[in-house]
Design a protein around this motif. Structure first.
Motif, PDB file in Angstrom:
ATOM      1  N   LEU A   7       0.836  -1.201   0.000  1.00 31.36           N
ATOM      2  CA  LEU A   7       0.000   0.000   0.000  1.00 31.36           C
ATOM      3  C   LEU A   7       0.866   1.245   0.000  1.00 31.36           C
ATOM      4  N   THR A   8       0.667   2.092  -1.005  1.00 38.06           N
ATOM      5  CA  THR A   8       1.362   3.375  -1.093  1.00 38.06           C
ATOM      6  C   THR A   8       0.516   4.471  -0.454  1.00 38.06           C
ATOM      7  N   ILE A   9       1.104   5.202   0.463  1.00 34.79           N
ATOM      8  CA  ILE A   9       0.436   6.331   1.109  1.00 34.79           C
ATOM      9  C   ILE A   9       1.264   7.586   0.841  1.00 34.79           C
ATOM     10  N   ASP A  10       0.631   8.595   0.276  1.00 32.62           N
ATOM     11  CA  ASP A  10       1.331   9.830  -0.087  1.00 32.62           C
ATOM     12  C   ASP A  10       1.403  10.792   1.091  1.00 32.62           C
ATOM     13  N   ILE A  11       2.599  11.338   1.304  1.00 31.20           N
ATOM     14  CA  ILE A  11       2.789  12.467   2.226  1.00 31.20           C
ATOM     15  C   ILE A  11       3.367  13.580   1.372  1.00 31.20           C
ATOM     16  N   VAL A  12       2.479  14.347   0.780  1.00 29.83           N
ATOM     17  CA  VAL A  12       2.840  15.310  -0.257  1.00 29.83           C
ATOM     18  C   VAL A  12       2.331  16.695   0.130  1.00 29.83           C
ATOM     19  N   GLY A  13       3.184  17.690  -0.054  1.00 28.89           N
ATOM     20  CA  GLY A  13       2.791  19.057   0.257  1.00 28.89           C
ATOM     21  C   GLY A  13       2.888  19.330   1.745  1.00 28.89           C
ATOM     22  N   PRO A  14       2.416  20.489   2.188  1.00 27.69           N
ATOM     23  CA  PRO A  14       2.464  20.847   3.611  1.00 27.69           C
ATOM     24  C   PRO A  14       1.706  19.842   4.472  1.00 27.69           C
ATOM     25  N   ILE A  15       2.253  19.532   5.620  1.00 28.08           N
ATOM     26  CA  ILE A  15       1.620  18.596   6.551  1.00 28.08           C
ATOM     27  C   ILE A  15       0.816  19.387   7.577  1.00 28.08           C
ATOM     28  N   LEU A  16      -0.480  19.199   7.566  1.00 27.23           N
ATOM     29  CA  LEU A  16      -1.360  19.831   8.545  1.00 27.23           C
ATOM     30  C   LEU A  16      -1.863  18.765   9.509  1.00 27.23           C
ATOM     31  N   GLY A  17      -2.779  19.125  10.380  1.00 33.46           N
ATOM     32  CA  GLY A  17      -3.277  18.172  11.361  1.00 33.46           C
ATOM     33  C   GLY A  17      -4.459  17.386  10.841  1.00 33.46           C
ATOM     34  N   SER A  18      -5.613  18.038  10.809  1.00 34.12           N
ATOM     35  CA  SER A  18      -6.828  17.416  10.294  1.00 34.12           C
ATOM     36  C   SER A  18      -7.674  18.499   9.649  1.00 34.12           C
TER      37      SER A  18
ATOM     38  N   VAL B 230      -5.156  19.822  -4.092  1.00 36.98           N
ATOM     39  CA  VAL B 230      -4.145  20.878  -4.062  1.00 36.98           C
ATOM     40  C   VAL B 230      -2.832  20.419  -3.460  1.00 36.98           C
ATOM     41  N   GLY B 231      -2.757  19.181  -2.981  1.00 34.46           N
ATOM     42  CA  GLY B 231      -1.502  18.680  -2.468  1.00 34.46           C
ATOM     43  C   GLY B 231      -1.224  19.088  -1.045  1.00 34.46           C
ATOM     44  N   VAL B 232      -2.092  18.699  -0.124  1.00 29.82           N
ATOM     45  CA  VAL B 232      -1.910  18.930   1.306  1.00 29.82           C
ATOM     46  C   VAL B 232      -2.111  17.593   2.004  1.00 29.82           C
ATOM     47  N   THR B 233      -1.286  17.309   3.001  1.00 29.23           N
ATOM     48  CA  THR B 233      -1.406  16.062   3.759  1.00 29.23           C
ATOM     49  C   THR B 233      -1.904  16.360   5.161  1.00 29.23           C
ATOM     50  N   TYR B 234      -2.931  15.641   5.579  1.00 31.31           N
ATOM     51  CA  TYR B 234      -3.438  15.745   6.940  1.00 31.31           C
ATOM     52  C   TYR B 234      -2.913  14.558   7.745  1.00 31.31           C
ATOM     53  N   GLY B 235      -2.101  14.848   8.761  1.00 34.34           N
ATOM     54  CA  GLY B 235      -1.429  13.803   9.515  1.00 34.34           C
ATOM     55  C   GLY B 235      -2.372  12.812  10.154  1.00 34.34           C
ATOM     56  N   TYR B 236      -3.483  13.290  10.695  1.00 39.66           N
ATOM     57  CA  TYR B 236      -4.404  12.384  11.365  1.00 39.66           C
ATOM     58  C   TYR B 236      -5.151  11.505  10.368  1.00 39.66           C
ATOM     59  N   GLN B 237      -5.323  11.967   9.143  1.00 37.87           N
ATOM     60  CA  GLN B 237      -5.904  11.117   8.117  1.00 37.87           C
ATOM     61  C   GLN B 237      -4.946   9.993   7.748  1.00 37.87           C
ATOM     62  N   VAL B 238      -3.649  10.318   7.625  1.00 38.65           N
ATOM     63  CA  VAL B 238      -2.647   9.281   7.348  1.00 38.65           C
ATOM     64  C   VAL B 238      -2.636   8.261   8.480  1.00 38.65           C
ATOM     65  N   GLN B 239      -2.734   8.732   9.708  1.00 43.65           N
ATOM     66  CA  GLN B 239      -2.769   7.834  10.856  1.00 43.65           C
ATOM     67  C   GLN B 239      -3.963   6.879  10.766  1.00 43.65           C
ATOM     68  N   GLN B 240      -5.115   7.389  10.373  1.00 44.69           N
ATOM     69  CA  GLN B 240      -6.305   6.554  10.219  1.00 44.69           C
ATOM     70  C   GLN B 240      -6.131   5.542   9.093  1.00 44.69           C
TER      71      GLN B 240
END
Length: 369
Positions: free
Chosen positions: A71-82, A95-105
């Motif tokens: 499974l590939t998970i993208d962490i692209v662009g500025p990292i925000l919370g949720s 627009v290329g923004v990563t939400y850290g809590y979404q990646v965690q989920q």
């Protein structure tokens, strides 16, 4: 005996009425049949679609029929919370923004799926919020603990500051050729001070103000509440308090990277600093494990997961368009590159004025009118 003929105009009106209502019924019937056929075909298409259409994953490469998934998970662009609003959720992947809590989920869900044998984090980020980056690191650690399956990070271009904070939790870190890695540091808001200004430009639509002197007064309660007021200097106490906060976050950052990568904290503080490094330099400092291309990283990850060449590289399916949208062709327009940049700029500018960030770049330039 002569027969009386019906009046001419009533007969014509009657005949026209019959034609009109007949035509109306015909088209209504045709429309109903057409819509029914369209709906029937759409439902039939859903029912007859392959089973993998219901899968949350979209095939990228490898053997599509394999049940061994990377499974590939993208962490692209500025990292925000949720995401804070529906608009944030709507545009985050566009627009290329990563939400850290979404990646965690996403990592939590992957841990429950036995078909996911490994995780590949695809990273291209200048960093962002501390809490968003920590959420990703926590998600990686939880996934590895729960599954004992490998997690590799792959840097495509840049992984700086918060990106490093997030990725060091992975088992292995590789970077593509010509990448930049580093910026282990914390940046706070830039505070302006106007020393006896004589004019202010309030923008294009409001014009400017020119005077021999400008008086500004901010009403507030609580010492330091108007921190950052550009018409007064920061007090030594305010600088000390804010700098102490930055140093505390920096110490946490250094300890986090040092423990995860086996680097002496003094090396990070005294030699590496908050610089960004080329691949060779980053490998020398043990920030990465080497330089590989994407196919080479996937091959290495499959070997670590003990699935050899029997695997499918997948990503989470993005197009989960509702059926009603598919039927009537409702699609959201993709924002222009300028709109994407403006949206990112607004997000980062708001953050930079509120809290310290693990971000590489000059945030102050984003907030200038």
């Amino acid at each position: 005996m002569t027969r009386s003929l019906p009046p001419f105009w009533p007969a014509v009106a009657h005949r026209c009425g019959m034609i009109f209502f007949g035509t109306l019924v015909f088209f209504l019937t045709l429309g109903i049949v057409g819509m029914s056929a369209t709906l029937f075909l759409a439902i039939l298409g859903v029912l007859m679609a392959p089973a993998n259409q219901d899968s949350p994953y979209q095939h990228v490469s490898g053997k599509e029929t394999s049940r061994n998934r990377i499974l590939t998970i993208d962490i692209v662009g500025p990292i925000l919370g949720s995401p804070q609003t529906e608009e944030d959720t709507l545009f985050s992947s566009i627009v290329g923004v990563t939400y850290g809590y979404q990646v965690q989920q996403q990592l939590e869900a992957a841990a429950e799926d036995e078909s996911v044998k490994a995780i590949l984090l695809n990273i291209a980020t200048p960093g962002g919020t501390i809490f968003g980056s920590q959420a990703i690191a926590d998600g990686i650690n939880a996934y590895r603990k729960a599954t004992q399956r490998p997690v590799y990070a792959f840097v495509e271009g840049i992984s700086a500051s918060g990106g490093v904070w997030a990725m060091v939790a992975a088992d292995k870190i590789y970077a593509d050729h010509g990448s930049l890695i580093g910026s282990i540091g914390i940046i706070g808001p830039s505070v302006l001070f106007y020393d006896r200004p004589t004019s202010l430009d309030s923008g294009l639509f409001q014009g400017g103000v020119t005077a021999n002197a400008i008086e500004e007064r901010t009403l507030s309660a609580g010492r330091g509440k108007d921190f950052g007021n550009p018409f007064r200097r920061l007090t030594p106490a305010e600088i000390q308090v804010f700098q102490a906060g930055l140093e505390q976050e920096y110490s946490t950052f250094v300890s986090h990277v040092a423990k995860a990568r086996g680097i002496d904290p003094s090396v990070i503080r005294n030699q590496m600093g908050a610089m960004v490094f080329s691949n060779a330099q980053a490998q020398q400092y043990r920030l990465i494990d080497g330089t590989l291309s994407r196919p080479q990283v996937i091959t290495a990850l499959a070997r670590a997961a003990q699935i050899d060449d029997n695997y499918a590289v997948v990503r989470l399916r993005r197009d989960r368009t509702p059926l009603i949208n598919q039927l009537f062709g409702v699609h959201l327009p993709r924002p222009s590159q300028q709109e994407q940049h403006l949206w990112q700029q607004q997000q980062l500018c708001a953050l930079s004025q509120q809290r310290a960030l693990a971000y590489y770049g000059q945030l102050a330039s984003l907030c200038r009118p």
